[in-house]
Design an enzyme around this catalytic site. Structure first.
Site, PDB file in Angstrom:
ATOM      1  N   GLY A 233       0.810  -1.209   0.000  1.00  0.00           N
ATOM      2  CA  GLY A 233       0.000   0.000   0.000  1.00  0.00           C
ATOM      3  C   GLY A 233       0.843   1.258   0.000  1.00  0.00           C
ATOM      4  N   GLY A 461       1.667  -5.692   4.469  1.00  0.00           N
ATOM      5  CA  GLY A 461       2.983  -6.263   4.233  1.00  0.00           C
ATOM      6  C   GLY A 461       3.953  -6.225   5.389  1.00  0.00           C
ATOM      7  N   ARG A 622      11.320  -0.667  21.263  1.00  0.00           N
ATOM      8  CA  ARG A 622      11.363  -2.124  21.388  1.00  0.00           C
ATOM      9  C   ARG A 622      11.029  -2.773  20.049  1.00  0.00           C
ATOM     10  NH1 ARG A 622       7.123  -5.560  25.070  1.00  0.00           N
ATOM     11  NH2 ARG A 622       8.282  -7.522  25.249  1.00  0.00           N
ATOM     12  N   PRO A 626      12.378  -9.086  15.099  1.00  0.00           N
ATOM     13  CA  PRO A 626      13.591  -8.678  14.374  1.00  0.00           C
ATOM     14  C   PRO A 626      13.557  -9.023  12.888  1.00  0.00           C
ATOM     15  CG  PRO A 626      14.157  -9.730  16.452  1.00  0.00           C
ATOM     16  CD  PRO A 626      12.682  -9.921  16.269  1.00  0.00           C
ATOM     17  N   LYS A 627      12.964 -10.157  12.548  1.00  0.00           N
ATOM     18  CA  LYS A 627      12.919 -10.557  11.145  1.00  0.00           C
ATOM     19  C   LYS A 627      12.036  -9.611  10.343  1.00  0.00           C
ATOM     20  CE  LYS A 627      12.763 -14.891   8.524  1.00  0.00           C
ATOM     21  NZ  LYS A 627      12.501 -16.352   8.644  1.00  0.00           N
ATOM     22  N   GLN A 632      11.325  -4.494   7.021  1.00  0.00           N
ATOM     23  CA  GLN A 632      10.878  -3.108   6.916  1.00  0.00           C
ATOM     24  C   GLN A 632      12.002  -2.203   6.434  1.00  0.00           C
ATOM     25  OE1 GLN A 632       7.860  -2.356   6.711  1.00  0.00           O
ATOM     26  NE2 GLN A 632       7.015  -1.801   8.679  1.00  0.00           N
ATOM     27  N   LYS A 695       8.003   2.175  18.914  1.00  0.00           N
ATOM     28  CA  LYS A 695       7.895   3.484  18.271  1.00  0.00           C
ATOM     29  C   LYS A 695       7.387   3.400  16.840  1.00  0.00           C
ATOM     30  CE  LYS A 695      11.327   6.207  20.743  1.00  0.00           C
ATOM     31  NZ  LYS A 695      12.280   7.309  20.537  1.00  0.00           N
ATOM     32  N   GLY A 698       7.684   1.536  10.038  1.00  0.00           N
ATOM     33  CA  GLY A 698       7.410   1.598   8.607  1.00  0.00           C
ATOM     34  C   GLY A 698       7.829   2.888   7.931  1.00  0.00           C
ATOM     35  N   GLU A 699       7.804   4.013   8.672  1.00  0.00           N
ATOM     36  CA  GLU A 699       8.109   5.305   8.054  1.00  0.00           C
ATOM     37  C   GLU A 699       9.573   5.696   8.235  1.00  0.00           C
ATOM     38  OE1 GLU A 699       5.463   6.038   6.508  1.00  0.00           O
ATOM     39  OE2 GLU A 699       3.974   5.014   7.720  1.00  0.00           O
TER      40      GLU A 699
END
Length: 732
Positions: A233, A461, A622, A626-627, A632, A695, A698-699
């Protein structure tokens, strides 16, 4: 009190829905098998502005299989009732499809052909003849009149700039970018009486539900939106677009379920985009590199019928210690469709400008770019006079410089060469807002020891299915395989949009709360049950692991959920989890941070830029998975490479047509463009932000990538490029 064991959170687990996706069993919007479905194809406007004078549908309706051609001349009038909860941008009127003869942008839907087969609908659409009274559209950002600016100021930036010993004054231009997710936007709509069900590609099922309720004038609970899987998206699904309304309208008119899938070309003008900008920045500093002033002037495109804005002001207010700051943010109404948020919205654009200028200032002063940033590190958020909840940019710089080999960088541009290739290294800081919003989740623990958690979230995703299952599994003390997390249905408890990096903090906190409630219910049942091995134990001393309740430190004394519920004749335990969102008055300033490093090679003769390697170091609280976090970073950096070097929407200003509305001419990165990406997440958490201490990822992984590449190009060539994407022509 014994801490609840954590076995799933923090483990590098594979996606729980991964097998469904790779085997093609995960149904995306257009793939749901709805009985009796017919097909719709949109006819879009071939002019950029004007009015429709006539629509000839005779040839289309004569084709076998064509059932209906709907347009403004025969479409039912829709109420479009005002609703403040609707997910349309404020400041204008929404596009009201097929309600009048106005054309507001090239590609606007002007009719829809409905047929028994897709082929018949496509052919019928090609036969619809539309005549227009065309006007010249306004699509050039640099030649249109801007709205009144939004302003911010502290100190006296103008005076400080006049007196600054060292000044930078530069204008930057960022091209429009389109999301171009793998899955095209699609909707299946079906009416049953006055109730509407849609299967839609959306990042916010609740928002789409509210918008359809608003448009058709039916109660929100009469609309159900289903979206279990989203094939990418990047922000494009954060609002309900006209094609979804068109599909629902066609289904109402024909009284049959209708499927509508946008062509790739149509997604360039029927869904949103990252707006283009012209951004002037003035920096002032002393000769030791301490910033004294920043003045920002930015113009951004929006549509003529809605005002779209994004968070472009924040980085210039808080990223560096600067006593004098002025900002003016102007939107420029154009004859285009409305922009929308795209990965790192606002922050990514501002970071290119600020971080490029900081690199230019470092070169002018002869100071290492990292050292310059260290000298301007603030002790608090100077725009809010609040302490940062956490801010570990210094550690990001140190870790990144050591890992990337920053000491091998030559401070003199164009001094490192390998054959025909000029080699350069660059870096940039990045920041993104830690957004949180209220959310709810329903948790049910079954008597067989399995659990089901429901929330109306999305997964485009990043791995929402997996990360929420991890949180639920640990909070309930179950294994991953015994927990099912369900999402993507407006019947589930409401959640905020799946964007802005807020899903983990918001939905995850609601899931945690609901699961904690259920676990405590089970513990209370056990310690009050005379037949339980845990009878009389202090509830605070009981933990659950692997579906077994036991005394912390004494795993022998305990029993399973299954035996406890069975003995007490309980079919299940359940609870409604909730998260209230941030406090009304925050006591801290919340952001995630990064330091991004890039090494590039530039062909000295041809000007071609090749990214050799990239590293991102993140202060993102946090890390639940991790994967997924590494995935990301790979995606965010790859998108940043596209913004820096490839992506550029080209408009023909004569008629508003997008010239390169396809993936042959609108270039996106491929594997060959992304040879080596590494991500490092600093250990830590932010409990001030939310109960999980996260926190969002994605951005922030996208912010700072483009300027790091641009700064590396300067280091390689000595040429400062202030326009994205960086082209070979700019380097020749």
């Amino acid at each position: 009190m014994s801490p609840q064991p954590q076995a799933a959170v923090g483990a590098p687990l594979s996606r729980v829905e991964g097998r469904l996706k790779v085997t093609g069993k995960a149904p995306y919007a257009a793939e749901h098998d709805i009985k009796g479905v017919i097909h719709a194809v949109i006819v879009d406007a071939s002019i950029g502005r004007g009015r429709i004078t006539s629509i000839d549908t005779e040839d289309a309706l004569a084709q076998p299989g064509v059932l209906k051609v709907i347009h403004h001349g025969n479409a039912p009038k829709l109420p479009y009732k005002d609703n403040p909860a609707s997910n349309n941008p404020p400041g204008g009127r929404r596009l009201r499809v097929f309600q009048d003869d106005k054309v507001l942008f090239h590609g606007q839907p002007v009719a829809v052909v409905v047929a028994t087969t897709l082929e018949a609908a496509q052919h019928g659409a090609s036969l619809v003849k539309v005549a227009y009274d065309a006007q010249k559209p306004s699509t050039d950002l640099t030649k249109a009149k801007a709205d009144k600016p939004t302003k911010y100021a502290r100190g006296d930036a103008a005076a400080a700039l006049r007196s600054a010993p060292v000044r930078i004054d530069a204008t930057y231009q960022m091209s429009r970018n389109h999301h171009n997710a793998m899955e095209p936007h699609a909707t299946i709509a079906r009416w049953g009486g006055n109730k509407l069900t849609v299967w839609d590609k959306t990042q916010w099922v609740v928002g789409t539900q509210t918008e359809l309720s608003t448009v058709f004038g039916v109660p929100a609970d009469s609309v159900r939106v289903i979206s279990p899987y989203v094939g990418g998206g990047f922000g494009s699904g954060l609002r309900c677009w006209p094609h979804t309304v068109v599909a629902a309208l066609a289904a109402r008119v024909t009284r049959r379920p209708v499927k509508l899938v946008l062509k790739r070309r149509q997604q360039y003008f029927n869904t949103g985009f990252r707006p283009s900008y012209e951004y002037r920045l003035k920096l002032g500093s002393n000769r030791q590199g301490r910033l004294t002033a920043m003045a920002h002037e930015m113009d951004a495109e929006t549509s003529s019928y809605e005002t779209f804005t994004e968070s472009i002001l924040f980085p210039g207010q808080m990223l560096y210690s600067t006593p004098n700051v002025s900002q003016a943010y102007r939107t420029v109404p154009l004859d285009v469709n409305t922009p929308l948020y795209m990965r790192g919205p606002g922050f990514a654009t501002a970071s290119f400008v600020i971080e490029s200028a900081m690199d230019e200032l470092a070169a002018k002063l002869g100071i290492d770019p990292i050292e310059l940033r260290r000298r301007n590190e603030p002790s608090e958020d100077e725009s809010k006079n609040l302490p940062f909840s956490t801010r570990r940019l210094r550690e990001c710089y140190t870790t990144g410089a050591r890992t990337f080999g920053w000491d091998r960088r030559s401070a003199k541009p164009r001094s490192r060469r390998e054959g025909d290739w000029l080699i350069g290294m660059g870096m940039a800081a990045g920041v993104y807002d830690t957004a949180r919003m209220p959310a709810q989740a329903h948790v049910r623990l079954n008597a067989d020891g399995t659990a089901v958690v429901d929330a109306a979230a999305s997964d485009m995703g990043p791995g929402t299915y997996t990360s929420q299952t991890q949180v639920a599994a640990d909070a309930l003390g179950l294994t991953m395989r015994t927990v099912t997390f369900r999402l993507g249905d407006s019947l589930f408890p409401p959640t905020p949009p799946h964007g802005g990096s807020m899903t983990m903090a918001s939905v995850g906190s609601a899931v945690l709360d609901g699961c904690n409630q259920v676990r405590r219910q089970a513990i209370k049942l056990a310690v009050e049950d005379r037949q339980s091995p845990l009878y009389g134990v202090d509830a605070e001393d009981v933990v659950v692991r692997g579906g077994r309740l036991h005394v912390g430190g004494n795993p022998v004394r305990g029993e399973t959920y299954k035996s406890l519920l069975s003995r007490n004749k309980r079919s299940h335990l359940e609870a409604e989890g909730s998260y209230a969102g941030p406090a009304a008055k925050e006591r801290h300033s919340f952001y995630a941070y990064n330091a991004t490093f890039a090494e590039v090679a530039v062909d000295a003769t041809l000007g071609l830029v090749r990214v050799r390697r990239m590293l991102g170091v993140y202060d993102a609280g946090r890390i639940i998975s991790p994967k997924l976090a590494e995935s990301q970073a790979i995606g965010g950096i790859t998108g940043g490479i596209g913004t820096a070097l490839l992506e550029h929407t080209v408009t023909d200003h004569r008629d508003g047509r997008i010239v390169n509305a396809n993936l042959a001419d609108y270039l996106v990165p491929v594997n060959a463009d992304v040879p080596d990406i590494q991500a490092i997440y600093l250990d830590g958490e932010d409990r001030q932000a939310d109960p999980l201490g996260v926190k969002g990822l994605g951005e922030v992984v996208h912010v700072g990538v483009a300027p790091a590449i641009a700064n590396a190009v300067f280091n390689a060539t000595g040429r400062r490029v202030r326009q994205l994407p960086i082209t070979a022509e700019a380097l020749l």
